[in-house]
Design a protein around this motif. Structure first.
Motif, mmCIF file in Angstrom:
data_model
loop_
_atom_site.group_PDB
_atom_site.id
_atom_site.type_symbol
_atom_site.label_atom_id
_atom_site.label_comp_id
_atom_site.label_asym_id
_atom_site.label_seq_id
_atom_site.Cartn_x
_atom_site.Cartn_y
_atom_site.Cartn_z
ATOM 1 N N ASP A 71 0.874 -1.187 0.000
ATOM 2 C CA ASP A 71 0.000 0.000 0.000
ATOM 3 C C ASP A 71 0.904 1.228 0.000
ATOM 4 O O ASP A 71 1.400 1.636 1.058
ATOM 5 C CB ASP A 71 -0.921 -0.040 1.226
ATOM 6 N N PHE A 72 1.092 1.815 -1.188
ATOM 7 C CA PHE A 72 1.974 2.971 -1.319
ATOM 8 C C PHE A 72 1.211 4.238 -0.918
ATOM 9 O O PHE A 72 0.108 4.478 -1.400
ATOM 10 C CB PHE A 72 2.492 3.080 -2.764
ATOM 11 N N GLY A 73 1.821 5.045 -0.032
ATOM 12 C CA GLY A 73 1.132 6.240 0.480
ATOM 13 C C GLY A 73 0.021 5.817 1.427
ATOM 14 O O GLY A 73 -1.099 6.316 1.342
ATOM 15 N N CYS A 74 0.369 4.896 2.309
ATOM 16 C CA CYS A 74 -0.661 4.291 3.193
ATOM 17 C C CYS A 74 -1.213 5.298 4.196
ATOM 18 O O CYS A 74 -2.247 5.063 4.811
ATOM 19 C CB CYS A 74 -0.082 3.089 3.929
ATOM 20 N N GLY A 75 -0.517 6.433 4.371
ATOM 21 C CA GLY A 75 -0.984 7.442 5.306
ATOM 22 C C GLY A 75 -1.101 6.881 6.713
ATOM 23 O O GLY A 75 -0.233 6.134 7.198
ATOM 24 N N ALA A 76 -2.214 7.204 7.372
ATOM 25 C CA ALA A 76 -2.431 6.790 8.765
ATOM 26 C C ALA A 76 -2.935 5.352 8.851
ATOM 27 O O ALA A 76 -3.400 4.926 9.910
ATOM 28 C CB ALA A 76 -3.415 7.757 9.416
ATOM 29 N N GLY A 77 -2.885 4.647 7.755
ATOM 30 C CA GLY A 77 -3.284 3.229 7.761
ATOM 31 C C GLY A 77 -4.789 3.027 7.833
ATOM 32 O O GLY A 77 -5.261 1.935 8.154
ATOM 33 N N GLU A 78 -5.550 4.083 7.488
ATOM 34 C CA GLU A 78 -7.012 3.998 7.623
ATOM 35 C C GLU A 78 -7.624 2.914 6.737
ATOM 36 O O GLU A 78 -8.629 2.314 7.092
ATOM 37 C CB GLU A 78 -7.641 5.376 7.329
ATOM 38 N N LEU A 79 -6.995 2.663 5.573
ATOM 39 C CA LEU A 79 -7.469 1.564 4.723
ATOM 40 C C LEU A 79 -6.627 0.316 4.948
ATOM 41 O O LEU A 79 -7.139 -0.808 4.927
ATOM 42 C CB LEU A 79 -7.422 1.981 3.252
ATOM 43 N N LEU A 80 -5.348 0.529 5.182
ATOM 44 C CA LEU A 80 -4.411 -0.594 5.329
ATOM 45 C C LEU A 80 -4.891 -1.601 6.387
ATOM 46 O O LEU A 80 -4.787 -2.811 6.187
ATOM 47 C CB LEU A 80 -3.027 -0.030 5.691
ATOM 48 N N VAL A 81 -5.430 -1.099 7.506
ATOM 49 C CA VAL A 81 -5.862 -2.041 8.562
ATOM 50 C C VAL A 81 -7.065 -2.887 8.115
ATOM 51 O O VAL A 81 -7.313 -3.934 8.703
ATOM 52 C CB VAL A 81 -6.177 -1.339 9.908
ATOM 53 N N TYR A 82 -7.774 -2.417 7.083
ATOM 54 C CA TYR A 82 -8.870 -3.244 6.539
ATOM 55 C C TYR A 82 -8.332 -4.223 5.500
ATOM 56 O O TYR A 82 -8.902 -5.283 5.293
ATOM 57 C CB TYR A 82 -9.966 -2.370 5.919
ATOM 58 N N TYR A 83 -7.239 -3.832 4.821
ATOM 59 C CA TYR A 83 -6.653 -4.748 3.836
ATOM 60 C C TYR A 83 -5.965 -5.918 4.554
ATOM 61 O O TYR A 83 -6.021 -7.060 4.087
ATOM 62 C CB TYR A 83 -5.590 -4.049 2.974
ATOM 63 N N ALA A 84 -5.269 -5.589 5.664
ATOM 64 C CA ALA A 84 -4.361 -6.563 6.299
ATOM 65 C C ALA A 84 -4.996 -7.940 6.568
ATOM 66 O O ALA A 84 -4.393 -8.953 6.222
ATOM 67 C CB ALA A 84 -3.772 -5.973 7.571
ATOM 68 N N PRO A 85 -6.205 -7.999 7.144
ATOM 69 C CA PRO A 85 -6.764 -9.335 7.433
ATOM 70 C C PRO A 85 -7.039 -10.158 6.172
ATOM 71 O O PRO A 85 -7.198 -11.368 6.262
ATOM 72 C CB PRO A 85 -8.083 -9.016 8.162
ATOM 73 N N GLU A 86 -7.088 -9.509 5.015
ATOM 74 C CA GLU A 86 -7.413 -10.227 3.772
ATOM 75 C C GLU A 86 -6.151 -10.736 3.058
ATOM 76 O O GLU A 86 -6.252 -11.363 2.018
ATOM 77 C CB GLU A 86 -8.172 -9.304 2.804
#
Ligand SMILES: C[S@@+](CC[C@H](N)C(=O)[O-])C[C@H]1O[C@@H](n2cnc3c(N)ncnc32)[C@H](O)[C@@H]1O
Length: 258
Positions: A71-86
């Motif tokens: 996740d390039f430009g993940c910022g504060a991880g607001e989306l990344l934490v939803y991607y991670a479990p998948e």
């Protein structure tokens, strides 16, 4: 600096980021790096968790599987934490120390143990990776890159993309729709007076920013989907363009090998 593998995220993370930041403080900083240096949120339409979860669901639909994700430009991880479990493995990259600090907290709170954060930009990230990915994505980031930088990013990303992989660029600013959104055409409140004021301000900002050779506003540059497609084709990819579900003036570029 890779905050991964040997260090994972957590504890040592904040110290590492500040050391790296100190080290780089003398290098020329670009206008956006400066802008994001102390930001702590990704600027979503709503920061409510319900909204972020909906946005992430739409993005996961377009990401359409894969086991490893950057996740390039993940910022504060607001989306990344939803991607991670998948995914089996996720890596978040950003050039903003404050954003990564927030992402680190979020990741810890959600126990995303498969996630690593890297402080880097579009040029330096590639040397900090030690594996390739099924998906390379970015949400609301490419408006901070020029066409030339996007071309270089796609070329570099192609070297870190597994067979059958995809590069998915979410929420690119559409130059045809963005000015209409700016003057309030999609707004519920369509009063004539507000419409005229916004049109006047928009024209004034556009003229003054082009005279100063700066982006019009904090949303950065808009990019024509046809030009992005040409860049993708030049680098050996096909591209399809889909309308963003939650932002009327944005589109997603889904890039995959021919
Ligand atoms: C609008 S925020 C979006 C954050 C995240 N993708 C999200 O959707 O929540 C844009 C992010 O991209 C990062 N960014 C912009 N240009 C970058 C670059 N050239 N290299 C690394 N990060 C960048 C900023 O620091 C910021 O965190």
């Amino acid at each position: 600096m890779s905050v991964g593998h040997e260090n994972k995220i957590y504890g040592v993370y904040e110290k590492k980021v500040s050391e790296e930041y100190e080290k780089n403080i003398s290098k020329p900083i670009n206008v956006w790096e400066e802008f994001f240096a102390d930001k702590r949120r990704g600027g979503h339409r709503s920061s409510a968790e319900e909204f972020l979860a909906m946005e992430a669901r739409e993005k996961l639909f377009h990401l359409d599987g894969g086991k490893t994700l950057l996740d390039f430009g993940c910022g504060a991880g607001e989306l990344l934490v939803y991607y991670a479990p998948e995914y089996e493995k996720t890596i978040g990259v950003d050039f903003s120390p404050s954003m990564l600090e927030e992402a680190s907290k979020r990741i810890r709170e959600r126990n995303c143990e498969n996630t690593t954060l890297i402080l880097a930009d579009d040029k330096t990230v590639w040397d900090k990776l030690d594996s390739s990915f099924d998906r390379i994505t970015a949400a609301g980031v490419f408006q901070y890159l020029t066409y030339q930088e996007i071309d270089e990013f796609i070329l570099n990303a192609s070297k870190y993309l597994n067979e059958g992989g995809k590069i998915v660029l979410f929420d690119m600013l559409d130059p045809r729709l963005y000015p209409l959104w700016k003057i309030g055409l999609f707004s519920q409140d369509k009063s004539c007076w507000k419409f005229l004021c916004k049109t006047f301000c928009g024209v004034r900002n556009t003229i003054s920013s082009s005279l100063k050779n700066r982006p019009r506003d904090i949303l950065g540059y808009s990019h024509n989907p046809n030009t992005i497609k040409k860049i993708a084709n030049k680098n050996g990819f096909e591209m399809i363009c889909v309308q963003s579900m939650y932002y009327e003036y944005k589109y997603h570029a889904i890039i995959f090998r021919k």
